[in-house]
Design a protein around this motif. Structure first.
Motif, PDB file in Angstrom:
ATOM      1  N   ASP A 137       7.505  -4.226   5.095  1.00 52.00           N
ATOM      2  CA  ASP A 137       7.211  -5.393   4.265  1.00 52.00           C
ATOM      3  C   ASP A 137       7.589  -5.117   2.810  1.00 52.00           C
ATOM      4  O   ASP A 137       6.739  -4.962   1.938  1.00 52.00           O
ATOM      5  CB  ASP A 137       5.727  -5.749   4.385  1.00 52.00           C
ATOM      6  N   ASN A 196       6.446 -12.448   6.107  1.00 50.48           N
ATOM      7  CA  ASN A 196       5.949 -13.755   6.545  1.00 50.48           C
ATOM      8  C   ASN A 196       6.623 -14.918   5.826  1.00 50.48           C
ATOM      9  O   ASN A 196       6.796 -15.986   6.405  1.00 50.48           O
ATOM     10  CB  ASN A 196       4.441 -13.847   6.303  1.00 50.48           C
ATOM     11  N   SER A 231       0.918  -6.872   3.419  1.00 52.32           N
ATOM     12  CA  SER A 231       0.620  -6.537   4.816  1.00 52.32           C
ATOM     13  C   SER A 231       0.613  -5.020   4.973  1.00 52.32           C
ATOM     14  O   SER A 231       1.031  -4.275   4.072  1.00 52.32           O
ATOM     15  CB  SER A 231       1.667  -7.156   5.749  1.00 52.32           C
ATOM     16  N   SER A 276       2.954 -11.725   1.914  1.00 47.03           N
ATOM     17  CA  SER A 276       3.819 -10.846   2.692  1.00 47.03           C
ATOM     18  C   SER A 276       5.251 -11.348   2.644  1.00 47.03           C
ATOM     19  O   SER A 276       5.526 -12.516   2.912  1.00 47.03           O
ATOM     20  CB  SER A 276       3.339 -10.794   4.147  1.00 47.03           C
ATOM     21  N   ILE A 336      -2.180 -12.987   7.333  1.00 52.23           N
ATOM     22  CA  ILE A 336      -1.965 -13.402   5.943  1.00 52.23           C
ATOM     23  C   ILE A 336      -1.506 -14.853   5.968  1.00 52.23           C
ATOM     24  O   ILE A 336      -0.535 -15.191   6.646  1.00 52.23           O
ATOM     25  CB  ILE A 336      -0.913 -12.509   5.263  1.00 52.23           C
ATOM     26  N   HIS A 361       1.619 -12.222  10.502  1.00 50.43           N
ATOM     27  CA  HIS A 361       1.320 -10.796  10.552  1.00 50.43           C
ATOM     28  C   HIS A 361       0.130 -10.483   9.638  1.00 50.43           C
ATOM     29  O   HIS A 361       0.059 -10.934   8.499  1.00 50.43           O
ATOM     30  CB  HIS A 361       2.559 -10.023  10.099  1.00 50.43           C
ATOM     31  N   CYS A 362      -0.808  -9.725  10.156  1.00 51.64           N
ATOM     32  CA  CYS A 362      -2.039  -9.348   9.450  1.00 51.64           C
ATOM     33  C   CYS A 362      -2.897 -10.560   9.099  1.00 51.64           C
ATOM     34  O   CYS A 362      -3.787 -10.457   8.250  1.00 51.64           O
ATOM     35  CB  CYS A 362      -1.725  -8.552   8.183  1.00 51.64           C
TER      36      CYS A 362
END
Length: 468
Positions: A381, A343, A376, A340, A430, A427-428
């Motif tokens: 993103d 991220n 993501s 991501s 990941i 996030h997610c």
């Protein structure tokens, strides 16, 4: 005949830049083979090339020394590294090898300094500059440094109330302080005056009424910082001159004031067309300080800078593989990478910061305009524009090719790990990519090792409370 991406680099805005080269069709970074690292570690991975830190420190220090000599400047130059830029031990210990001073921003920074001191990696003769809002805990820890022999520790007042708290906690200990001057923001800013620092119109009165007659307080430094950086613009020189006028007015009444702190602000290369005359800017800074002080019969101050992004930014890179191509309409081709962007390089998403983006391989392929997307589920993103031509041009490739396209975002060494919350929840979910360190040994040979592997499920479950 359509150009290859290599042709674009040679013929257009893209041109060979310091630190980048090609070796057998693959990109190298400061002479390090990215092909070798990809084959050894896979992707994605975070790369830190530590020797660049020393290169940057030596460059700035040498330019200031040359300017001081050329202008017959009577003060000294002091290089501080901002710990907040990158707190990793391997980064700060590398900077300390070049005898830098340190700037802190929070209570835990003092714990970091104490840790380094107890390990013998930091001498108590180091010059410390303490910025940021001063919580009670932050002040207590700063004052406690005196018990360990730290004799050159300066607390920069961000507001007038901090002095009261310092005096109440210091007892009979003598404290060195500085004042941060609030600068006027650029016209397009959402507010007129910076929230950081004390208004210029209040500084002289504040000194007279609350500092001048205090026996255990010594005002030694005036600090100012222009958020848009040290640039050859009317705005920067205007704020510089206003701050120097404040310094001169204060110096006439305060004999202990001997330091001017320019803060941070040296830019780094964020695109291949980057141009910045460091030598000229440093020479002009030194020249202007000298002239303004001499015109008022004031001795030139010692100059401090707090270079964080400049110190460590160009040492970092993040390498990805393209997992899939998606042609979403006639004009928009997406390359989906194996992590991501939000991220791993959050500044690109949050403040639209640009980084140098280059392919690692397939340089002889035809190139095409693309957008880059992370894996993501967030709409934001993505990364889709470069400063020079407002579009990304990368090699086109066929899904039938055995080797995927590898991409690198370069000069990502500052702030990205702390802003993204390195090692935390992403996030997610990941995972943070593995972290690879590159250094040179005593004989000058490259040494590479994994500092941290990619986050695991258990790493995240421990944080989230799923594991007992």
């Amino acid at each position: 005949m359509k150009n290859t991406y290599n042709d674009l680099i040679e013929q257009s805005y893209y041109f060979p830049q310091e630190g980048f080269d090609l070796q057998d069709g693959y990109l190298t970074f400061y002479g390090v083979s990215l092909k070798y690292l990809i084959q050894k570690y896979g992707t994605p991975f975070r790369l830190m090339y530590l020797p660049r830190i020393g290169d940057q420190i030596k460059k700035a220090r040498n330019l200031f020394r040359r300017a001081i000599k050329a202008e017959n400047y009577q003060g000294t130059y002091n290089y501080c590294y901002c710990t907040k830029t990158c707190h990793f031990h391997h980064v700060i210990s590398k900077a300390l090898q070049y005898d830098v001073n340190l700037e802190t921003s929070s209570s835990f920074d003092i714990d970091l300094i104490i840790n380094l001191f107890k390990k013998g990696e930091l001498e108590n003769t180091v010059k410390l500059v303490h910025n940021g809002y001063k919580t009670d805990e932050y002040i207590r820890k700063i004052i406690s440094l005196q018990d360990m022999g730290f004799s050159d520790s300066t607390i920069i007042l961000d507001n007038k109330n901090e002095l009261k708290k310092i005096l109440s906690m210091a007892g009979k200990k003598k404290i060195k302080i500085g004042i941060r001057k609030a600068i006027d923001e650029e016209p397009q800013s959402a507010y007129y005056t910076s929230r950081l620092g004390i208004r210029a119109s209040d500084i002289l009165e504040f000194y007279r009424n609350q500092i001048k007659d205090k026996e255990n307080v010594e005002l030694t430094m005036l600090h100012f910082f222009v958020d848009s950086g040290i640039k050859d613009t009317l705005y920067y020189w205007g704020e510089f001159q206003k701050s120097m006028k404040t310094y001169i007015e204060l110096k006439k009444e305060c004999p202990t004031l001997v330091n001017i702190n320019l803060g941070g602000g040296f830019p780094i290369r964020n695109h291949l067309g980057f141009e910045y005359d460091y030598e000229y800017m440093i020479r002009e800074i030194v020249k202007n300080i000298k002239e303004m002080c001499n015109n008022e019969g004031i001795k030139e101050p010692d100059i401090y800078t707090e270079f964080g992004k400049y110190t460590v930014g160009e040492s970092g890179a993040t390498i990805f593989s393209v997992l899939e191509q998606k042609q979403q309409n006639d004009a928009e081709l997406w390359y989906i990478i194996d992590n991501s962007l939000m991220n791993t390089i959050p500044d690109a998403w949050s403040i639209f910061e640009k980084f140098i983006l280059l392919p690692v391989n397939k340089w002889d392929n035809e190139y095409t305009r693309v957008n880059i997307g992370g894996i993501s589920c967030d709409h934001s993103d993505y990364y889709n524009s470069e400063d020079l031509n407002q579009q990304i041009m990368l090699p086109r490739y066929s899904g039938r090719e055995k080797e995927p396209l590898y991409l690198g975002f370069f000069h990502t060494g500052a702030y990205q790990d702390s802003i993204s919350g390195y090692g935390g929840i992403k996030h997610c979910l990941i995972p943070s990519p593995q972290h690879v360190i590159i250094d040179r040994d005593e004989t000058g040979n490259f040494v590479d090792y994994v500092y941290r592997t990619e986050q695991t499920v258990d790493d995240m479950f421990n944080i989230l409370g799923y594991n007992p």
